[in-house]
Design an enzyme around this catalytic site. Structure first.
Site, mmCIF file in Angstrom:
data_model
loop_
_atom_site.group_PDB
_atom_site.id
_atom_site.type_symbol
_atom_site.label_atom_id
_atom_site.label_comp_id
_atom_site.label_asym_id
_atom_site.label_seq_id
_atom_site.Cartn_x
_atom_site.Cartn_y
_atom_site.Cartn_z
ATOM 1 N N HIS A 1 0.872 -1.182 0.000
ATOM 2 C CA HIS A 1 0.000 0.000 0.000
ATOM 3 C C HIS A 1 0.902 1.222 0.000
ATOM 4 O O HIS A 1 1.669 1.418 0.954
ATOM 5 C CB HIS A 1 -0.892 0.014 1.235
ATOM 6 C CG HIS A 1 -1.769 -1.203 1.338
ATOM 7 N ND1 HIS A 1 -3.097 -1.203 0.949
ATOM 8 C CD2 HIS A 1 -1.505 -2.455 1.762
ATOM 9 C CE1 HIS A 1 -3.605 -2.414 1.140
ATOM 10 N NE2 HIS A 1 -2.657 -3.194 1.632
ATOM 11 N N GLU B 1 -7.298 -12.503 5.687
ATOM 12 C CA GLU B 1 -6.272 -11.934 6.572
ATOM 13 C C GLU B 1 -6.826 -12.098 7.987
ATOM 14 O O GLU B 1 -6.335 -12.897 8.773
ATOM 15 C CB GLU B 1 -6.036 -10.462 6.221
ATOM 16 C CG GLU B 1 -5.054 -9.741 7.152
ATOM 17 C CD GLU B 1 -4.931 -8.236 6.855
ATOM 18 O OE1 GLU B 1 -5.822 -7.687 6.165
ATOM 19 O OE2 GLU B 1 -3.951 -7.623 7.331
ATOM 20 N N ASP C 1 2.534 -2.742 4.470
ATOM 21 C CA ASP C 1 2.667 -1.336 4.897
ATOM 22 C C ASP C 1 3.996 -1.192 5.630
ATOM 23 O O ASP C 1 4.040 -1.103 6.870
ATOM 24 C CB ASP C 1 1.511 -0.961 5.834
ATOM 25 C CG ASP C 1 0.164 -1.158 5.168
ATOM 26 O OD1 ASP C 1 -0.226 -0.308 4.345
ATOM 27 O OD2 ASP C 1 -0.480 -2.190 5.447
HETATM 28 N N1 ADE Z 1 -4.878 -1.276 4.160
HETATM 29 C C1 ADE Z 1 -3.573 -1.150 4.341
HETATM 30 N N2 ADE Z 1 -3.052 -2.292 4.791
HETATM 31 C C2 ADE Z 1 -4.066 -3.177 4.889
HETATM 32 C C3 ADE Z 1 -4.172 -4.530 5.284
HETATM 33 N N3 ADE Z 1 -3.123 -5.237 5.695
HETATM 34 N N4 ADE Z 1 -5.387 -5.108 5.266
HETATM 35 C C4 ADE Z 1 -6.449 -4.417 4.874
HETATM 36 N N5 ADE Z 1 -6.404 -3.134 4.485
HETATM 37 C C5 ADE Z 1 -5.218 -2.522 4.493
HETATM 38 ZN ZN ZN Z 2 -2.667 -5.081 2.450
#
Ligand code: ADE
Ligand code: ZN
Length: 346
Positions: free
Chosen positions: A28, A209, A288
């Site tokens: 991201h 996730e 991230d």
């Molecule tokens: N936005 C940024 N990182 C994310 C993640 N790991 N899961 C969902 N949305 C996100």
């Molecule tokens: Zn992500």
């Protein structure tokens, strides 16, 4: 194929990992905002931050789950206001990615995070795309943008966002789905994805996730997702694991993210190696990196150390990433040839 590869020379593991030609497929761009740049942009744009200094920011990066991270992540994104801000963010990431051996970066961006603050497509798309072009000229790194819909907002808002992106669609390679997963099933976004696929964009989606395996199935069936972002909870459904293995659907796994967001208790308990052993097309990514303590090579190294991955397995992840990328076939072949040459120098 994770057979043993004998490597000559005494390259240490970090140099080996950084040298592996690879693609980063789960990143991201707003998640690359390092505390230093956060303060710099806040100063430049007169934005007040709830932190006194960079150390206080880093101290706040202690997350209990996805939502606890997202709250801080969206707050941070508010310092991004001008085309130059988006340019600087993108340029900094692509420099780091190049240093980590990334030949191809397919990067998520969250337009709704910016448009809802009055920052329009022309501002961020100009900044992103000029930094991408300059980086390619400087280092040959190839890159593409994947527009994510925020799943905590309604499906109709995703459709509106897709329409707002119309003038920029030739600069976008795909669509994704991110933000709070729990209680936001993929089916709500079927219409936005149908429009995107009809326009030739490649569909991917975060699933599995924090959310259940049924969200992975939903992402495949209702959205047509060609890659699953994270996907680590697929293991709870053995039929789904078989399906993913048979279809060789890439999973963009992010070990340090999973650790930071408490998806796993420790990296030694991460299922990345089990998924690889089950024949799934696993790739390694950073998600991230400014928030989770490492860029893509750090993720390879952390997984290698916690799970005892061999060089052959690390190379397999790099190979998977190049094969799973949406770049043109001839470019992918050239990077794969570079990978082969790296693994078996003449
Ligand atoms: N936005 C940024 N990182 C994310 C993640 N790991 N899961 C969902 N949305 C996100
Ligand atoms: Zn992500």
């Amino acid at each position: 194929m994770t057979g043993d590869i004998e490597l000559t020379g005494d390259t240490d593991l970090a140099a080996f990992v950084r040298g592996l030609p690879k693609a980063e497929l789960h990143l991201h761009i707003e998640g690359t905002l390092e505390p230093e740049m956060l303060f710099e942009l806040a100063g430049r744009n007169g934005v007040e931050l709830p932190f006194t200094d960079e150390a206080a920011v880093r101290a706040a990066y202690s997350f209990t789950d996805l939502q606890s991270f997202l709250d801080i992540y969206y707050q941070g994104a508010a310092v991004l206001q001008t085309g130059q801000d988006f340019y600087d963010l993108m340029a900094a990431y692509l420099r780091r990615a190049h240093a980590d051996g990334v030949r191809r970066a397919e990067m998520f961006f969250d337009p709704q995070t910016h448009t809802e603050r009055g920052v329009g497509f022309d501002v961020f798309m100009e900044g992103f795309t000029s930094a991408m072009a300059d980086a390619e000229t400087a280092t040959q790194i190839s890159s593409g943008l994947i527009m994510c819909f925020l799943r905590h907002l309604p499906g109709e808002a995703a459709c509106d966002t897709f329409r707002a992106a119309e003038a920029w669609l030739d600069r976008i390679i795909g669509v994704g789905l991110d933000s709070s997963e729990a209680d936001h099933p993929p089916e709500e976004f079927a219409e936005a994805y149908a429009m995107a696929r009809a326009a030739g964009l490649r569909p991917v989606a975060h699933a599995g996730e924090e959310g259940p395996p049924s969200y992975i199935t939903g992402a495949l069936d209702a959205l047509g997702a060609e890659r699953i972002d994270h996907g680590v909870r697929c293991e709870e459904d053995s039929a789904l694991v078989r399906r993913l293995a048979e279809a060789q659907t890439p999973l963009t796994v992010c070990p340090l993210s999973n650790l930071a967001l408490c998806v796993v208790d420790d990296l030694a308990g991460h299922n990345l190696k089990r998924l690889l052993d089950a024949g799934l097309k696993v790739t390694v990514n950073s998600d991230d990196p400014a928030y989770f303590g490492g860029y893509v090579a750090d993720n390879y190294l952390a997984a290698a150390s916690a799970l005892g991955l061999t060089r052959a397995e690390l190379a397999q992840c790099a190979r998977n990433s190049l094969e799973a990328s949406f770049a043109p076939a001839d470019q992918k072949q050239a990077w794969l040839a570079d990978l082969d040459a790296f693994l078996a120098p003449a």
